[in-house]
Design an enzyme around this catalytic site. Structure first.
Site, PDB file in Angstrom:
ATOM      1  CG  ASN A  36      -4.340  -9.349  11.707  1.00 23.65           C
ATOM      2  OD1 ASN A  36      -4.409  -8.476  10.828  1.00 23.65           O
ATOM      3  ND2 ASN A  36      -3.480  -9.283  12.707  1.00 23.65           N
ATOM      4  CB  THR A  39      -4.149  -1.952   9.002  1.00 25.92           C
ATOM      5  OG1 THR A  39      -3.348  -2.965   8.405  1.00 25.92           O
ATOM      6  CG2 THR A  39      -3.518  -1.503  10.314  1.00 25.92           C
ATOM      7  CB  ILE A  65       0.162 -20.423   8.521  1.00 26.16           C
ATOM      8  CG1 ILE A  65       0.516 -18.991   8.949  1.00 26.16           C
ATOM      9  CG2 ILE A  65      -0.760 -20.421   7.304  1.00 26.16           C
ATOM     10  CD1 ILE A  65       1.438 -18.266   7.965  1.00 26.16           C
ATOM     11  CG  ASN A 103       4.605 -18.563  11.825  1.00 25.72           C
ATOM     12  OD1 ASN A 103       5.396 -19.389  12.281  1.00 25.72           O
ATOM     13  ND2 ASN A 103       3.840 -17.809  12.604  1.00 25.72           N
ATOM     14  N   GLY A 106       7.998 -20.829   6.357  1.00 24.89           N
ATOM     15  CA  GLY A 106       7.833 -22.257   6.662  1.00 24.89           C
ATOM     16  C   GLY A 106       6.827 -22.897   5.720  1.00 24.89           C
ATOM     17  CE1 TYR A 149       5.932  -1.484   7.285  1.00 20.34           C
ATOM     18  CE2 TYR A 149       7.118   0.420   6.465  1.00 20.34           C
ATOM     19  CZ  TYR A 149       6.299  -0.659   6.241  1.00 20.34           C
ATOM     20  OH  TYR A 149       5.837  -0.922   4.965  1.00 20.34           O
ATOM     21  NE  ARG A 190      -0.193   4.613   3.841  1.00 18.82           N
ATOM     22  CZ  ARG A 190       0.019   3.360   3.464  1.00 18.82           C
ATOM     23  NH1 ARG A 190       1.196   2.962   3.101  1.00 18.82           N
ATOM     24  NH2 ARG A 190      -0.976   2.504   3.441  1.00 18.82           N
TER      25      ARG A 190
HETATM   26  N1  UDP Z   1       2.817  14.500   5.450  1.00 17.18           N
HETATM   27  C1  UDP Z   1       2.313  15.788   5.409  1.00 17.18           C
HETATM   28  N2  UDP Z   1       1.004  15.971   5.749  1.00 17.18           N
HETATM   29  C2  UDP Z   1       0.178  14.949   6.100  1.00 17.18           C
HETATM   30  C3  UDP Z   1       0.689  13.630   6.110  1.00 17.18           C
HETATM   31  C4  UDP Z   1       2.020  13.438   5.790  1.00 17.18           C
HETATM   32  O1  UDP Z   1       3.027  16.764   5.106  1.00 17.18           O
HETATM   33  O2  UDP Z   1      -1.007  15.205   6.379  1.00 17.18           O
HETATM   34  C5  UDP Z   1       4.213  14.261   5.024  1.00 17.18           C
HETATM   35  C6  UDP Z   1       5.046  13.428   5.985  1.00 17.18           C
HETATM   36  O3  UDP Z   1       5.673  14.234   6.961  1.00 17.18           O
HETATM   37  C7  UDP Z   1       6.050  12.789   5.047  1.00 17.18           C
HETATM   38  C8  UDP Z   1       5.287  12.660   3.724  1.00 17.18           C
HETATM   39  O4  UDP Z   1       4.155  13.507   3.835  1.00 17.18           O
HETATM   40  O5  UDP Z   1       7.163  13.627   4.870  1.00 17.18           O
HETATM   41  C9  UDP Z   1       4.808  11.258   3.433  1.00 17.18           C
HETATM   42  O6  UDP Z   1       4.205  10.772   4.598  1.00 17.18           O
HETATM   43  P1  UDP Z   1       3.370   9.417   4.637  1.00 17.18           P
HETATM   44  O7  UDP Z   1       2.786   9.298   6.005  1.00 17.18           O
HETATM   45  O8  UDP Z   1       2.429   9.397   3.492  1.00 17.18           O
HETATM   46  O9  UDP Z   1       4.403   8.239   4.385  1.00 17.18           O
HETATM   47  P2  UDP Z   1       5.985   8.012   4.616  1.00 17.18           P
HETATM   48  O10 UDP Z   1       6.564   8.207   3.275  1.00 17.18           O
HETATM   49  O11 UDP Z   1       6.518   9.029   5.600  1.00 17.18           O
HETATM   50  O12 UDP Z   1       6.060   6.633   5.130  1.00 17.18           O
END
Ligand code: UDP
Length: 313
Positions: A36, A39, A65, A103, A106, A149, A190
């Site tokens: 969709n 993201t 679907i 879905n 299914g 999540y 991330r």
């Molecule tokens: N983190 C960080 N600086 C950033 C982004 C993330 O230190 O700019 C840390 C965050 O607190 C976590 C780890 O990096 O401990 C991985 O975070 P991410 O969002 O990549 O994914 P997660 O494993 O938490 O789902």
């Protein structure tokens, strides 16, 4: 003439999903990519749009679907997956993990398709057992800021097992640990894209908390190879796929600075609530039963990712 195998990839325009589309086009499958685009991005699959065996279908799988014709395999990868994204799209995340998974199951049942669910290391929450084995039940805050999540993926695992037990759908569950590589969204929040963005834009690297929290990072090509092996296996219980080499965030920042040959200052930011303190997969099942292990070292994987971001973002 023998019919080509057909594979439906939900979340096919996302980071891992689009690499899976490439992989199965190379294997001469007919690929139906459903997304969709909340993201995911068409940029990730633009190079496939002219392929005769590739169909893109913009659809929210939380709604019914409808697909005509045979489907042999389903890879269910649709979901926001970065903490920033699933916070913004909380309800969509819960809906895709629950209604969406229902879905897609299914469809698998109706078409007698082999089904693989993309689950996550987040099902272990902030783990009290280290490294995490598939038999560990986890330590999840069901009402915390990551709950949309974690709980939707835990529900997804439960409904997949129910469809397997009740309707005999031929299912697999992969628990994906932190994965990185080309086609991550630069601003998905991330840590790897954040550090790369900051390096490219002359900003200090943001370290959340002490930076001593750990993750283990798997390069996307290794992940795709693991997914293919799990799909070919007969294992119906969850299997961890990830790289067991663990880094804390300060160490990760150092590796990236070395790869980029640029030293950036570090700024501290508060640690997000419920941010897991440590995470590292036990991959004994993948190694022994799938004969899979990751091959790409972090230095090499980060170099490839950095080069891609430089050229594309
Ligand atoms: N983190 C960080 N600086 C950033 C982004 C993330 O230190 O700019 C840390 C965050 O607190 C976590 C780890 O990096 O401990 C991985 O975070 P991410 O969002 O990549 O994914 P997660 O494993 O938490 O789902």
């Amino acid at each position: 003439m023998k019919r080509k195998k057909v594979i439906l990839i939900t979340g096919g325009a996302g980071f891992i999903g689009s690499h899976l589309c490439d992989c199965f086009i190379r294997k001469d499958f007919r690929v139906i990519c459903m997304d969709n685009l909340i993201t995911g991005s068409k940029d990730n699959i633009r190079h496939l749009l002219g392929e005769k065996n590739f169909t893109f279908c913009k659809h929210d799988i939380s709604k019914r679907i409808n697909i005509k014709g045979a489907i042999d395999y389903i890879l269910h990868f649709a979901s926001p997956a970065s903490p920033v994204d699933y916070t913004e799209f909380s309800i969509q995340t819960l809906k895709v993990g629950s209604l969406g998974t229902h879905n897609v199951l299914g469809v698998a049942k109706a078409k007698k398709a082999k089904f693989l669910l993309a689950s996550t290391s987040e099902v272990y929450g902030d783990p009290l057992v280290h490294p995490q084995k598939e038999t560990y039940w986890g330590n999840v805050n069901s009402v915390g800021p990551r709950s949309m999540y974690d709980e939707s993926k835990r529900f997804a695992e439960a409904i997949v097992m129910a469809y397997h037990r009740v309707h005999k759908v031929d299912t697999r569950i992969i628990r994906i640990f932190n994965t990185y590589g080309p086609r991550m969204r630069m601003r998905d929040g991330r840590v790897v894209p954040n550090f790369i963005y900051q390096t490219l834009h002359n900003k200090p690297l943001t370290i959340y908390g002490t930076g001593k929290q750990t993750r283990s990072f798997c390069y996307v090509d290794d992940m795709v190879a693991g997914i293919v092996k799990l799909l070919q296996s007969n294992i119906h219980t969850p299997v961890n796929i990830g790289n067991p080499i663990e880094f804390n965030m300060l160490e990760l920042a150092k590796v990236l600075q070395k790869v980029a040959k640029i030293k950036k200052k570090i700024v501290r930011k508060p640690l997000p609530v419920d941010d897991p303190k440590q995470r590292k997969p036990d991959i004994a099942i993948a190694k022994t039963k799938l004969k899979w292990k990751p091959k790409v070292q972090i230095q090499e994987g980060l170099a490839r990712t950095f080069a891609w971001f430089k050229d594309n973002a």
